[in-house]
Design a protein around this motif. Structure first.
Motif, mmCIF file in Angstrom:
data_model
loop_
_atom_site.group_PDB
_atom_site.id
_atom_site.type_symbol
_atom_site.label_atom_id
_atom_site.label_comp_id
_atom_site.label_asym_id
_atom_site.label_seq_id
_atom_site.Cartn_x
_atom_site.Cartn_y
_atom_site.Cartn_z
ATOM 1 N N VAL A 143 45.488 -4.925 -42.292
ATOM 2 C CA VAL A 143 44.576 -5.537 -42.336
ATOM 3 C C VAL A 143 44.934 -6.154 -40.738
ATOM 4 C CG1 VAL A 143 43.687 -7.590 -43.075
ATOM 5 C CG2 VAL A 143 44.033 -6.552 -44.446
ATOM 6 N N LEU A 144 43.438 -6.325 -40.194
ATOM 7 C CA LEU A 144 42.941 -6.872 -38.861
ATOM 8 C C LEU A 144 42.871 -8.591 -38.817
ATOM 9 C CD1 LEU A 144 40.403 -4.271 -37.187
ATOM 10 C CD2 LEU A 144 43.186 -4.002 -37.109
ATOM 11 N N ILE A 145 42.949 -9.233 -38.361
ATOM 12 C CA ILE A 145 42.786 -10.572 -38.414
ATOM 13 C C ILE A 145 41.781 -10.772 -37.278
ATOM 14 C CG2 ILE A 145 43.883 -13.243 -38.010
ATOM 15 C CD1 ILE A 145 45.786 -11.927 -39.719
ATOM 16 N N ASP A 146 40.858 -12.000 -37.183
ATOM 17 C CA ASP A 146 39.994 -12.299 -35.743
ATOM 18 C C ASP A 146 38.975 -11.657 -35.337
ATOM 19 O OD1 ASP A 146 39.533 -14.651 -34.190
ATOM 20 O OD2 ASP A 146 40.728 -13.267 -32.842
ATOM 21 N N ARG A 147 39.688 -9.966 -35.164
ATOM 22 C CA ARG A 147 38.930 -9.381 -34.357
ATOM 23 C C ARG A 147 38.522 -8.259 -35.314
ATOM 24 N NH1 ARG A 147 42.107 -9.105 -28.226
ATOM 25 N NH2 ARG A 147 42.566 -11.421 -28.270
ATOM 26 N N ALA A 148 37.408 -7.473 -35.224
ATOM 27 C CA ALA A 148 36.873 -6.320 -35.054
ATOM 28 C C ALA A 148 37.604 -4.998 -34.758
ATOM 29 C CB ALA A 148 35.211 -5.899 -36.299
ATOM 30 N N VAL A 149 37.382 -3.424 -35.464
ATOM 31 C CA VAL A 149 38.042 -2.749 -33.872
ATOM 32 C C VAL A 149 36.561 -1.855 -34.048
ATOM 33 C CG1 VAL A 149 39.313 -1.290 -33.026
ATOM 34 C CG2 VAL A 149 39.599 -3.380 -33.426
#
Length: 338
Positions: A143-149
């Protein structure tokens, strides 16, 4: 010689399967029998072989959290939320600090896959796309936190960077500042782009032209904030306020103002995305956009555990609102704090 499950079973007068059921909480065991097994475990100081259990279940009950800067209070608060949620579900956490360095991030990934962690919570670096693609290929849950990629379909939990930046910039414009500078992080990160876009949107909504000389882009580090503030102060037309793109940049802004013997907010107003802890007894003084960092950590961990349990199929992005907290640094209450 190490005490084995069979030794415990013999002392308690039960089978090894019964001991296993008590340890793992599976199957029915009579209360009296369970008490005998627990007493034998305590008396013999038996430590269950978690590695053997993990090999059978293909899970290790461990997660990893990769953060970009452990000295940043945003990430320490996220980490607390992650740990609390993980502990509630009987998971342990590996904490890894990448320093925004893709090479360091790759080394951690290799180590964590060797340790067979069940999933990853990732604050991505500016160049994480290829690494995240590999995780998809390896079927490692994350899961990504703070930023999308860009280009990566993944569960993501973040705050509304664009909206928060627009709100705090609008606040400065409505209090009379027409030359608000912006010092942001890399535009290769979603937070860097979103916060700059929020700053621009506030100017457009106010009908004000954007002076590109007031926009400085660097890294999310204190040194970058100090250097770029010095550039702004050396300009022929200085800003009247500086918007720091995160709290580490804000610390660098304060360093540069102190070096220039300028007082805040009388000589320069300063605002920040992310809160800034009290400095040298002043207490909280920074007007800031506050992110719900603890909630971000807990929600992201919950999503990851659901993903590990195959409880969801669709990718989910959760965007949490920010809060604008007005304090002395913006000049609304003109009491010098530096």
């Amino acid at each position: 010689m190490a005490v084995t499950m069979r030794d415990v079973a013999e002392r308690a007068g039960v089978s090894a399967i019964t001991v296993s059921r008590v340890i793992n909480g599976t199957g029915y065991v009579h209360e009296e029998t369970q008490a005998r097994v627990l007493a034998a475990i305590e008396a013999m100081r038996y430590v269950p072989n978690s590695l053997a259990r993990s090999l059978r279940s293909q899970q290790t009950s461990t997660l990893a959290l990769l953060v970009t800067d452990i000295t940043n209070s945003f990430w320490t608060t996220v980490a607390r939320g992650v740990e609390d949620e993980a502990a509630a579900q009987n998971y342990a956490i590996f904490l890894c600090n990448t320093d925004e360095d893709p090479a360091k991030e790759d080394r951690y990934l290799e180590m964590l896959t060797q340790r067979r962690v069940d999933g990853l919570l990732i604050g991505p670096t500016p160049d994480s796309a290829s690494m995240l693609s590999r995780l998809h290929t390896l079927d490692i849950k994350f899961v990504l936190i703070d930023r999308a990629v860009d280009g990566i379909a993944a569960d993501t939990v973040r705050s509304d960077s664009r909206g928060g930046a627009a709100n705090i910039t609008q606040h400065m414009l409505t209090t009379g500042h027409q030359r608000v500078a912006f010092i942001g992080g890399p535009l290769t990160t979603s937070t860097g782009r979103d916060r700059l876009n929020g700053y621009r949107a506030a100017h457009m909504a106010a009908g004000l032209a954007i002076d590109t000389e007031l926009i400085k882009i660097g890294s999310y580090h204190r040194e970058s904030g100090r250097e770029l503030t010095s550039e702004l102060l050396a300009a022929e037309r200085r800003p009247t306020a500086i918007f720091a793109g995160n709290n580490q940049i804000a610390l660098g802004v304060l360093d540069a103002l102190v070096a220039a013997r300028m007082h805040l907010p009388n000589d320069m107003a300063v605002i920040s995305f992310d809160d800034l802890p009290g400095v040298d007894g002043y207490g909280p003084f920074m007007t800031a956009v506050i992110q719900p960092a603890y909630q971000i950590g807990r929600i992201a961990t919950r999503l990851l555990l659901e993903r590990i349990a195959d409880a969801r199929d669709e990718v989910e992005e959760i965007v949490l609102p920010t809060q604008l907290v007005i304090r002395r640094s913006c000049g609304c209450n003109a009491v010098p704090v530096v």
